[in-house]
Scaffold this motif. Structure first.
Motif, PDB file in Angstrom:
ATOM      1  N   ARG A   1     -62.675  22.234 -49.649  1.00 32.32           N
ATOM      2  CA  ARG A   1     -62.569  21.740 -51.026  1.00 32.32           C
ATOM      3  C   ARG A   1     -63.597  22.427 -51.922  1.00 32.32           C
ATOM      4  O   ARG A   1     -63.309  22.777 -53.068  1.00 32.32           O
ATOM      5  N   ALA A   2     -64.801  22.595 -51.396  1.00 34.41           N
ATOM      6  CA  ALA A   2     -65.852  23.259 -52.164  1.00 34.41           C
ATOM      7  C   ALA A   2     -65.461  24.689 -52.508  1.00 34.41           C
ATOM      8  O   ALA A   2     -65.678  25.161 -53.636  1.00 34.41           O
ATOM      9  N   LYS A   3     -64.880  25.378 -51.560  1.00 37.45           N
ATOM     10  CA  LYS A   3     -64.442  26.759 -51.794  1.00 37.45           C
ATOM     11  C   LYS A   3     -63.355  26.814 -52.867  1.00 37.45           C
ATOM     12  O   LYS A   3     -63.356  27.693 -53.738  1.00 37.45           O
ATOM     13  N   GLU A   4     -62.455  25.831 -52.834  1.00 41.44           N
ATOM     14  CA  GLU A   4     -61.350  25.787 -53.790  1.00 41.44           C
ATOM     15  C   GLU A   4     -61.837  25.614 -55.223  1.00 41.44           C
ATOM     16  O   GLU A   4     -61.285  26.190 -56.157  1.00 41.44           O
ATOM     17  N   PHE A   5     -62.893  24.828 -55.404  1.00 38.04           N
ATOM     18  CA  PHE A   5     -63.340  24.492 -56.754  1.00 38.04           C
ATOM     19  C   PHE A   5     -64.717  25.048 -57.110  1.00 38.04           C
ATOM     20  O   PHE A   5     -65.273  24.708 -58.151  1.00 38.04           O
ATOM     21  N   GLY A   6     -65.267  25.893 -56.257  1.00 33.44           N
ATOM     22  CA  GLY A   6     -66.562  26.474 -56.566  1.00 33.44           C
ATOM     23  C   GLY A   6     -67.698  25.482 -56.528  1.00 33.44           C
ATOM     24  O   GLY A   6     -68.615  25.539 -57.352  1.00 33.44           O
ATOM     25  N   LEU A   7     -67.647  24.559 -55.563  1.00 34.52           N
ATOM     26  CA  LEU A   7     -68.671  23.526 -55.433  1.00 34.52           C
ATOM     27  C   LEU A   7     -69.523  23.766 -54.201  1.00 34.52           C
ATOM     28  O   LEU A   7     -69.305  24.719 -53.450  1.00 34.52           O
TER      29      LEU A   7
ATOM     30  N   ALA B   1     -68.919  16.050 -49.922  1.00 38.82           N
ATOM     31  CA  ALA B   1     -69.315  15.720 -48.552  1.00 38.82           C
ATOM     32  C   ALA B   1     -68.183  14.975 -47.872  1.00 38.82           C
ATOM     33  O   ALA B   1     -67.421  14.263 -48.529  1.00 38.82           O
ATOM     34  N   ASP B   2     -68.093  15.137 -46.562  1.00 36.76           N
ATOM     35  CA  ASP B   2     -67.051  14.468 -45.797  1.00 36.76           C
ATOM     36  C   ASP B   2     -67.545  14.327 -44.355  1.00 36.76           C
ATOM     37  O   ASP B   2     -68.365  15.122 -43.899  1.00 36.76           O
ATOM     38  N   LEU B   3     -67.031  13.299 -43.685  1.00 36.20           N
ATOM     39  CA  LEU B   3     -67.343  13.138 -42.267  1.00 36.20           C
ATOM     40  C   LEU B   3     -66.950  14.395 -41.497  1.00 36.20           C
ATOM     41  O   LEU B   3     -67.629  14.809 -40.565  1.00 36.20           O
ATOM     42  N   ASP B   4     -65.844  15.000 -41.926  1.00 31.62           N
ATOM     43  CA  ASP B   4     -65.391  16.285 -41.386  1.00 31.62           C
ATOM     44  C   ASP B   4     -65.870  17.376 -42.352  1.00 31.62           C
ATOM     45  O   ASP B   4     -65.254  17.612 -43.397  1.00 31.62           O
ATOM     46  N   LEU B   5     -66.980  18.011 -42.032  1.00 30.18           N
ATOM     47  CA  LEU B   5     -67.592  18.970 -42.952  1.00 30.18           C
ATOM     48  C   LEU B   5     -66.642  20.104 -43.315  1.00 30.18           C
ATOM     49  O   LEU B   5     -66.695  20.641 -44.434  1.00 30.18           O
ATOM     50  N   ALA B   6     -65.757  20.473 -42.396  1.00 33.13           N
ATOM     51  CA  ALA B   6     -64.813  21.561 -42.681  1.00 33.13           C
ATOM     52  C   ALA B   6     -63.925  21.218 -43.879  1.00 33.13           C
ATOM     53  O   ALA B   6     -63.583  22.094 -44.683  1.00 33.13           O
ATOM     54  N   ARG B   7     -63.541  19.942 -44.004  1.00 29.95           N
ATOM     55  CA  ARG B   7     -62.739  19.526 -45.161  1.00 29.95           C
ATOM     56  C   ARG B   7     -63.535  19.683 -46.452  1.00 29.95           C
ATOM     57  O   ARG B   7     -63.017  20.152 -47.470  1.00 29.95           O
TER      58      ARG B   7
END
Length: 332
Positions: free
Chosen positions: A11-17, A1-7
Motif C-alpha cells: 500500500r505504501a508503494k502504491e501511494f508513496g507512503l 502499518a499492518d499486522l502483515d507488513l507486506a500488505r
C-alpha cells in the motif's frame, strides 16, 4: 502499518507512503491520531493500545462488538484526555445534510414515523474473506446498521426504545468468491434483524437489515411527518436523490444544499476529527454517538430473546449540522 507488513509495504508503494510495523507506529510520538481499520473484533484492543501510547483514535464501524468493551475504550480515552471517533461519516454527505436541513426547517412538520431497509444476500458472493461477517460482531445489523442508525440519529436524535426480532435463515454459507471459493462458513450471528425504533423525539421507525434476501423493491429510507414525507437515499453513500412531498402533493426532487455529495468522501469524518482537535470544538463522528448506535444494535437481539421492548440507557447529542457547501479543509 499492518499486522502483515507486506500488505502495508504494498500500500505504501502504491501511494508513496512509509510502511512501518504496528509497534513502530504506536511508538512514533509525531503521530497524533491512529486510524483503526482492523476487523470489528480488533477495534477495541487496537484502540486501547493506541490510547495507552497517548494517541487519539478514529475507528472503523462498529465502535466495538459490544457495549461493555466499547465503554472500556471510551473510559480509557477520557482518563487520558484523548478523543475517540468512529465511522460512519456518510451522514455528513450532501444528500443527508440536505435531508437534515429539510427536517430542521419543518418541511415535513413534526417527524412521526418512517421506514429503513438494508437487505441483500450477504458478502460471500464477492468478498475475498467474508468469514467475519458471520461471526460475533458481524451480521447485517452490525455491518450495515451503523450507516442507517447513525443517519437516523443525525435526522431525528437519539433512540429511547427498541423492539426487535432476529433470525438466521441459513446455518452455513458457502463462499463463492476467490481466493476462498468453496469454503463453508458457520453462521454465528443473526442474519435477519427487524424491529421498531422509538425515538426520544416521538418518531417511530420500522427497520430491517438482512443478509437473507435475494432481491426486493423497498427504498432505503423514508421519513413521514405531520405535514409531508421525505425520501432519504442510501445512508451508505454520500450523495443521491432527496425527494419531498407535502401533504398529498406529488414527489419533488430537492436540489442538494450541501457539499460532499458527488463522490466517495470516506475520510471527511477523520478530517473533521482532526480539525476539531486543533480548534477545540466537538467532532461530529464522536464516540458517544457510536456508543449509542452500538447499544441500539445490541438491543434488537436482546429484545428478540426477551420477547419485549428494551429501553436504551445511553443518550447522545445530534452531531452538529455542516454549513451549506463546505469545502475540504473548511469543516468548522
Amino acid at each position: 502499518a499492518d499486522l502483515d507488513l507486506a500488505r502495508a509495504q504494498a500500500r505504501a508503494k502504491e501511494f508513496g507512503l512509509r510502511a512501518i510495523s504496528v509497534d513502530a507506529l504506536l511508538n512514533d510520538k509525531a503521530i497524533e491520531v491512529v486510524l483503526n481499520l482492523t476487523v470489528p473484533q480488533a477495534h477495541v484492543p487496537v484502540g486501547l493500545s493506541a490510547i495507552a501510547h497517548g494517541k487519539h483514535v478514529y475507528g472503523e464501524k462498529p465502535l466495538a462488538t459490544g457495549t461493555k468493551e466499547a465503554r472500556r475504550l471510551l473510559d480509557a480515552a477520557r482518563k487520558k484526555r484523548l478523543r475517540v471517533g468512529s465511522a460512519p461519516d456518510t451522514f455528513l454527505g450532501g444528500a443527508h445534510q440536505t435531508a437534515r436541513r429539510l427536517i430542521d426547517e419543518g418541511a415535513i412538520g413534526k417527524p412521526l414515523s418512517g421506514t429503513a431497509f438494508m437487505m441483500n444476500h450477504g458478502h460471500e458472493h464477492w468478498h475475498p474473506d467474508p468469514g467475519f461477517y458471520y461471526a460475533a460482531g458481524g451480521g447485517p445489523m452490525f455491518d450495515m446498521g451503523p450507516y442507517y442508525l447513525t443517519n437516523l440519529v443525525n435526522l431525528l436524535g437519539p433512540v429511547a426504545q427498541v423492539s426487535g426480532v432476529v433470525t438466521a435463515g441459513f446455518a452455513e454459507r458457502k463462499v463463492l468468491s476467490e481466493p476462498r471459493k468453496g469454503q463453508v462458513i458457520k453462521v454465528k450471528t443473526p442474519t435477519h434483524v427487524t424491529g421498531l425504533l422509538s425515538f426520544v423525539g416521538g418518531a417511530v421507525i420500522s427497520i430491517t437489515t438482512s443478509f437473507d434476501v435475494w432481491v426486493h423493491r423497498h427504498g432505503n429510507m423514508e421519513i413521514y411527518g405531520s405535514e409531508g414525507s421525505l425520501v432519504v437515499p442510501d445512508p451508505n453513500r454520500f450523495g443521491g436523490t432527496v425527494s419531498l412531498a407535502r401533504g398529498r402533493d406529488p414527489w419533488t426532487d430537492v436540489p442538494l444544499s450541501h457539499g460532499f455529495a458527488d463522490g466517495n468522501f470516506r475520510i471527511v469524518g477523520l478530517a473533521d476529527f482532526a480539525r476539531a482537535i486543533r480548534s477545540g470544538r466537538a467532532h461530529r463522528c464522536n464516540g458517544e454517538v457510536a456508543f449509542h448506535v452500538l447499544e441500539v444494535m445490541e438491543a434488537f437481539e436482546a429484545s428478540s430473546k426477551a420477547g419485549r421492548a428494551v429501553a436504551i440507557k445511553s443518550r447522545c447529542e445530534r452531531p452538529a449540522a455542516l454549513p451549506r457547501h463546505p469545502l475540504l479543509g473548511e469543516l468548522n
